[in-house]
Design an enzyme around this catalytic site. Structure first.
Site, PDB file in Angstrom:
ATOM      1  N   HIS A 113      39.519  50.069  46.847  1.00  0.00           N
ATOM      2  CA  HIS A 113      39.524  49.394  48.149  1.00  0.00           C
ATOM      3  C   HIS A 113      40.928  49.460  48.749  1.00  0.00           C
ATOM      4  O   HIS A 113      41.111  49.716  49.948  1.00  0.00           O
ATOM      5  CB  HIS A 113      39.077  47.945  47.974  1.00  0.00           C
ATOM      6  CG  HIS A 113      38.731  47.249  49.245  1.00  0.00           C
ATOM      7  ND1 HIS A 113      38.375  45.921  49.306  1.00  0.00           N
ATOM      8  CD2 HIS A 113      38.690  47.680  50.534  1.00  0.00           C
ATOM      9  CE1 HIS A 113      38.128  45.573  50.550  1.00  0.00           C
ATOM     10  NE2 HIS A 113      38.316  46.625  51.324  1.00  0.00           N
ATOM     11  N   HIS A 164      38.294  47.165  43.192  1.00  0.00           N
ATOM     12  CA  HIS A 164      39.408  46.588  43.955  1.00  0.00           C
ATOM     13  C   HIS A 164      40.490  47.652  44.208  1.00  0.00           C
ATOM     14  O   HIS A 164      41.030  47.766  45.316  1.00  0.00           O
ATOM     15  CB  HIS A 164      40.027  45.427  43.189  1.00  0.00           C
ATOM     16  CG  HIS A 164      39.205  44.183  43.193  1.00  0.00           C
ATOM     17  ND1 HIS A 164      38.719  43.620  44.348  1.00  0.00           N
ATOM     18  CD2 HIS A 164      38.805  43.369  42.169  1.00  0.00           C
ATOM     19  CE1 HIS A 164      38.041  42.521  44.048  1.00  0.00           C
ATOM     20  NE2 HIS A 164      38.070  42.356  42.744  1.00  0.00           N
ATOM     21  N   HIS A 223      34.743  47.046  37.760  1.00  0.00           N
ATOM     22  CA  HIS A 223      34.992  46.004  38.764  1.00  0.00           C
ATOM     23  C   HIS A 223      36.414  46.122  39.317  1.00  0.00           C
ATOM     24  O   HIS A 223      36.622  46.140  40.539  1.00  0.00           O
ATOM     25  CB  HIS A 223      34.773  44.633  38.130  1.00  0.00           C
ATOM     26  CG  HIS A 223      34.970  43.483  39.066  1.00  0.00           C
ATOM     27  ND1 HIS A 223      33.923  42.782  39.627  1.00  0.00           N
ATOM     28  CD2 HIS A 223      36.098  42.884  39.544  1.00  0.00           C
ATOM     29  CE1 HIS A 223      34.393  41.821  40.405  1.00  0.00           C
ATOM     30  NE2 HIS A 223      35.710  41.861  40.365  1.00  0.00           N
ATOM     31  N   GLU A 224      37.398  46.207  38.407  1.00  0.00           N
ATOM     32  CA  GLU A 224      38.785  46.259  38.869  1.00  0.00           C
ATOM     33  C   GLU A 224      39.089  47.568  39.590  1.00  0.00           C
ATOM     34  O   GLU A 224      39.897  47.595  40.518  1.00  0.00           O
ATOM     35  CB  GLU A 224      39.741  46.053  37.691  1.00  0.00           C
ATOM     36  CG  GLU A 224      39.631  44.696  37.017  1.00  0.00           C
ATOM     37  CD  GLU A 224      39.794  43.520  37.971  1.00  0.00           C
ATOM     38  OE1 GLU A 224      40.463  43.680  39.012  1.00  0.00           O
ATOM     39  OE2 GLU A 224      39.252  42.446  37.679  1.00  0.00           O
TER      40      GLU A 224
END
Length: 720
Positions: free
Chosen positions: A505, A502, A498-499
């Site tokens: 991104h 980010h 998940h991290e």
């Protein structure tokens, strides 16, 4: 910090929030970080690099907090001024002086485009203010923290000065209305104008002072509410039943969560009720917070705080969000009811003497844990930290043609010896960004998994790109056995992936302006890449490529993989129902003030109408919902992002999860743009839509996924 020129700094807690930070511009701080390793990677990656790296190192030696070296020190992030705490003051003063010069340029008839100047002002401030915010949230020496606090204060004052500069606002507004620049210039300039207006720039002096006071009051109330939401309780053991009390030697037990896996139902219920007890002071904080937010929204010309918070989001009106949340609740209700039925069967099997007791909220954590342990057997030996990092490298190389390469660090560059610096290297474009991985939990480390942006992508005057720099901050318990590598639970693997969603991104952003780079976009957009990455954790075709037993090297068995996926999604409908219920009361609380009924009654009514489990009278879970602070009126964004991530996965990656064609499309049409494109335009480009993605489309995406997972779960359940 209220900023010109920027969304408020937010710490992403998992559930979570993104802290948006910046680092100093390399040309002005003499940092070499953006140009150290500008060498293209090869298309071939070492599939076991991180496995071998973490196997050789014992994280146990990293548990102590490090101090700034008194010897050679090149400074944090290679910023030479930050070789000592005093450097923060030097940097802050330099920013103040530089911004004064840039402000003068704004009023010069021969100036550049005003959006370029505003973005440079923003970049100057954020590269130090957000770096200071990062230091405030990491375990470093108090002397450095204090210096960061002082620098933050200086820049806070500068931001307030900029935010209230009516001459600057008038020039920017005139440039926008005259159509200065192209479509991207206009889009970003409009974002800046919105920030001005949110700060009350158009107010009279009295109204502006009122706005600033409301803003300060809200910040204090948010801190009070957050503190109350995280409060622990010391409960004397004499308050427990005699049977339960005998199990504890201590005079008191500490309750820091509502949920327990204990076999004793009486203890589970006691913990639930104690944790969600009534707290009059916390309820007063909530009421005052909502009142002040409503007053601020009205002052800014909005009908409610919800209208203000949802402005420029995908579902940009409260009534649209209401329709979406209710539609999802109605669609998933049969599946959530089925989840509870299966939990009841499990409970009856585990506790034959409690056959007549229906499922209660305090049963859920125990039943989910028991079901998962029954069907998954022992899986952690296949998920060492090194193997998972190799898996991430494989995914990014396959999809985006980039490789994560470990880089050496200069003395003083990192804040703890366990931090690993990675370059993100594209096969033809060279280094496109840097990620500092702070992976292991430590005594004084902030316990929240999050992602800090230290420096954002933006186009420099010479046409080159300012490289993104991020910190990936997670809390993985390190192995204390030198013969066993750090092994991850599925929850930890999810958090790591998940991290990294980010982080990539931000790293893959290629925006003209830093104000809209990477995760500097609306929450419902920012959460899409991170939730999309979670799908890889349970995709057998991908997991088999990296999940190997740390001792034998054996690939994870197919049957175990199937069971892992089924177990993780076994009660997905119920979990989604809980999340949507949280979004509902967050949304309702931020409507017109005062509410038509008490918070308890509104909360209980929502649960009674929409959820499969009953509301437990005399409990107040909304007083512990700290996301009311950070997401205020926008927790629905998390559900919206989940719907879109699901549609992206199933439409474009389910058939071929490592498709380079689809990966490049995702990068070019979505990841690189950050907030430089309107949310609906970004989503439309992803799906080649000629019209907006509808509420029906989003509801169908998440409902179809829940239905499919429920069918797989039921087939497994019948075999048990």
């Amino acid at each position: 910090m209220q900023r010109l020129i920027g969304n408020s700094i937010r710490l992403r807690v998992k559930k979570q929030l993104i802290t948006l930070c910046r680092q100093l511009h390399t040309n002005q701080s003499n940092s070499s970080i953006a140009h150290d390793f500008n060498v293209a990677s090869t298309s071939t990656i070492d599939s076991n690099f991180f496995t071998n790296h973490f196997r050789k190192i014992s994280p146990f030696s990293w548990l102590k907090t490090s101090s700034l070296s008194k010897e050679q020190n090149d400074g944090l992030f290679q910023i030479k001024e930050l070789s000592t705490p005093e450097g923060f003051h030097i940097l802050a003063e330099r920013v103040v002086n530089q911004c004064e010069k840039l402000l003068d340029e704004c009023f010069n008839p021969s100036r550049r485009k005003i959006v370029e100047i505003l973005d440079e002002i923003s970049d100057e401030i954020c590269r130090v203010a957000d770096l200071a915010e990062f230091i405030r949230n990491v375990d470093v020496d108090n002397e450095l923290k204090q210096a960061a606090e002082q620098a933050y204060g200086i820049l806070h004052h500068l931001v307030e000065k900029m935010n209230t500069n009516t001459k600057l606002y008038d020039h920017a507004k005139q440039a926008y209305e005259s159509g200065e620049g192209d479509e991207t210039d206009q889009r970003v300039l409009k974002l800046y104008l919105n920030d001005f207006e949110r700060s009350g720039i158009r107010f009279t002096e009295n109204k502006r002072l009122n706005y600033l006071q409301l803003h300060e009051d809200i910040l204090q109330l948010e801190n009070h509410f957050r503190h109350g939401a995280h409060r622990e309780y010391q409960i004397p053991t004499r308050q427990l039943s005699e049977k339960v009390g005998k199990r504890f030697n201590e005079k008191a037990i500490t309750i820091n969560s509502a949920h327990s896996n204990d076999d004793d139902e009486n203890l589970r219920e006691f913990i639930f009720r104690q944790y969600f007890r009534n707290e009059p002071e916390q309820e007063r904080n909530l009421d005052e917070l909502l009142r002040k937010r409503y007053e601020l929204a009205k002052l800014c010309g909005y009908s409610s705080y919800s209208h203000r918070a949802l402005d420029n989001t995908l579902l940009n009106k409260p009534e649209y969000v209401t329709d979406y949340l209710e539609q999802i609740m109605n669609a998933i209700r049969p599946f959530a009811d089925r989840d509870i039925q299966l939990m009841q069967i499990l409970k009856n099997r585990l506790d034959p003497q409690s056959t007549n007791k229906p499922i209660a909220p305090w049963d859920i954590a125990r039943l989910e844990a028991r079901f998962k342990s029954d069907v998954t057997q022992e899986y952690t030996p296949y998920f060492s930290l090194g193997a998972c990092m190799d898996g991430l490298n494989l995914i990014f190389n396959s999809l985006f043609n980039v490789t994560l390469n470990k880089q050496p660090t200069a003395p003083g560059e990192i804040w703890h010896p366990s931090v690993v610096k990675l370059s993100v290297d594209h096969v033809t474009e060279g280094t496109v960004g840097y990620i500092y991985c702070d992976l292991f939990e430590r005594k004084d480390k902030v316990p929240h998994d999050c992602h800090f942006t230290i420096q954002c992508s933006r186009r420099l005057a010479d046409g080159s790109c300012q490289l993104p720099i991020v910190v990936l901050h997670v809390n993985i318990p390190p192995s204390t056995n030198p013969n066993i590598p750090t092994l991850l639970t599925l929850g930890l693997v999810e958090n790591l992936f998940h991290e990294f969603g980010h982080a990539m991104h931000s790293a893959l952003a290629r925006t003209r302006y830093q104000h809209a780079s990477g995760t500097r976009c609306q929450t419902d957009i920012a959460e899409i890449p991170s939730q999309w990455m979670e799908y890889f954790v349970y995709e057998p075709r991908v997991v088999k490529l990296f999940a190997r037993h740390y001792e034998t090297g054996q690939t994870i068995p197919d049957e175990l993989l199937r069971r892992l996926h089924t177990a993780q999604n076994c009660f997905q409908a119920h979990r989604t129902q809980v999340q949507v219920a949280c979004a509902m009361f967050d949304h309702s609380f931020h409507g017109p003030y005062p509410l038509s009924e008490s918070y308890e009654k509104l909360y209980s009514s929502l649960l009674t109408k929409h959820t499969s489990l009953p509301y437990i009278p005399s409990t107040y879970p909304y007083l512990k919902f700290y996301h009311l602070v950070d997401y205020g009126a926008r927790f629905s964004s998390y559900i919206i992002a989940r719907s879109i991530a699901s549609k992206i996965w199933h439409d474009q990656f389910a058939k071929d999860p490592l498709s380079k064609t689809n990966g490049e499309q995702f990068r070019k049409n979505f990841l690189q743009w950050g907030g430089e494109r309107e949310p609906n335009e970004l989503i439309g480009n992803m799906f080649s839509l000629t019209k907006k993605l509808t509420i029906n489309d989003m509801t169908k995406a998440i409902t179809d996924e829940i239905k499919d997972n429920a069918q797989k779960r039921d087939s497994l359940f019948k075999k048990k």
